[in-house]
Scaffold this active site. Sequence first.
Site, PDB file in Angstrom:
ATOM      1  N   ASP A 107       0.813  -1.440  -0.183  1.00 12.94           N
ATOM      2  CA  ASP A 107      -0.150   0.617   0.111  1.00 12.94           C
ATOM      3  C   ASP A 107       0.771   1.017   0.051  1.00 12.94           C
ATOM      4  O   ASP A 107       2.309   1.606   1.080  1.00 12.94           O
ATOM      5  CB  ASP A 107      -0.832   0.084   1.384  1.00 12.94           C
ATOM      6  CG  ASP A 107      -1.924  -1.074   1.218  1.00 12.94           C
ATOM      7  OD1 ASP A 107      -2.318  -1.410   0.369  1.00 12.94           O
ATOM      8  OD2 ASP A 107      -2.919  -1.236   2.213  1.00 12.94           O
ATOM      9  N   ARG A 108       0.385   2.453  -0.486  1.00 14.08           N
ATOM     10  CA  ARG A 108       1.094   3.674  -1.118  1.00 14.08           C
ATOM     11  C   ARG A 108       1.626   3.464   0.658  1.00 14.08           C
ATOM     12  O   ARG A 108       2.864   4.436   0.944  1.00 14.08           O
ATOM     13  CB  ARG A 108       0.374   4.350  -1.387  1.00 14.08           C
ATOM     14  CG  ARG A 108       0.898   6.279  -1.061  1.00 14.08           C
ATOM     15  CD  ARG A 108      -0.352   6.993  -1.936  1.00 14.08           C
ATOM     16  NE  ARG A 108       0.724   8.174  -2.408  1.00 14.08           N
ATOM     17  CZ  ARG A 108       0.464   9.355  -3.571  1.00 14.08           C
ATOM     18  NH1 ARG A 108      -1.188   9.069  -3.739  1.00 14.08           N
ATOM     19  NH2 ARG A 108       1.161  10.050  -3.580  1.00 14.08           N
TER      20      ARG A 108
END
Length: 315
Positions: free
Chosen positions: A143-144
């Site tokens: 995930d970012r």
Amino acid sequence: MSMIHQQVSFHTIDAGHEQQRIDNYLIAQLKGIPKSLVYRILRKGEVRVNKKRVKPDYKLKAGDQVRIPPVKLPEQTALPSPKLTQVAALESHILYEDDVLLVLNKPSGLAVHGGSGLQFGLIEGLRALRPQAKQMELVHRLDRETSGCILVAKRRSALRHLHQQLREKSMQKRYLALVRGQWQAHDKVVTAPLQKNTLKSGERVVRVDAEGKPSETRFNIAQRYAEATLVNAFPVTGRTHQIRVHTLHAGHPIAMDPKYGDQQFDQIMQERGLQRLFLHAASLTFQHPQSEKLISIDAPLDNNLQQTLAALTAI
């Protein structure tokens, strides 16, 4: 607009691409094209496999005939300059590198792919730094907001070997997460099935749902604090947002999680100095695709996570 893929093309899938998802195959074939555009042409049915529409998670079979339509994209989606500060900084985050792969300690806030308004992501930055590695692809994703170990293959043969390890669950990933409250020592495994949902706003969220995909995360306690617990999380499956949703399901959301967190807990952690999601891919163990030796890589916590732990009271 530039025509990066100028005409309809037909690909016959060989054994080397068998079991690869069609979305990942297209992302590899259409280099420089945002993921959002790949999913759009899939959704519209412009991509056909054996003359039929397929979903993004369709797994290719040897002999499949894939139709790829012409694709246009804006000029600015070209690879960033390797001299750009954010791109050049990636060099200092590389933990391990050889001729066929590299492991990088991804900073929090950096998306793994460009698109959706982002000038570039991790993979585009690495391709700019390593232009000679023309087959460079992500082996898995983070995930970012999540930091830590991410594995990148430089050759197609290495990618296939590493994907096989993921399918066989022989690759070991360990994450560190700071969660609300006192994690119970007997809560060692969470097996809640997970279902992706898209809200009216377009935001994607994942929920525990009996109709969802089987999912498993194993946990143990790394350190207890007065207001929180630092846990090791070992995902057995690799679902989207899996650790974040499984910790929430166990009653212990991760600190500073914008989707699945607890505002009151987040406020306390902010007062201790935390500025980001406290989820970090701390280590990765896998078999090297060429030497077949076991490789184990550890990624250190960034300064903000280290300083936050130092500000907490251990018990």
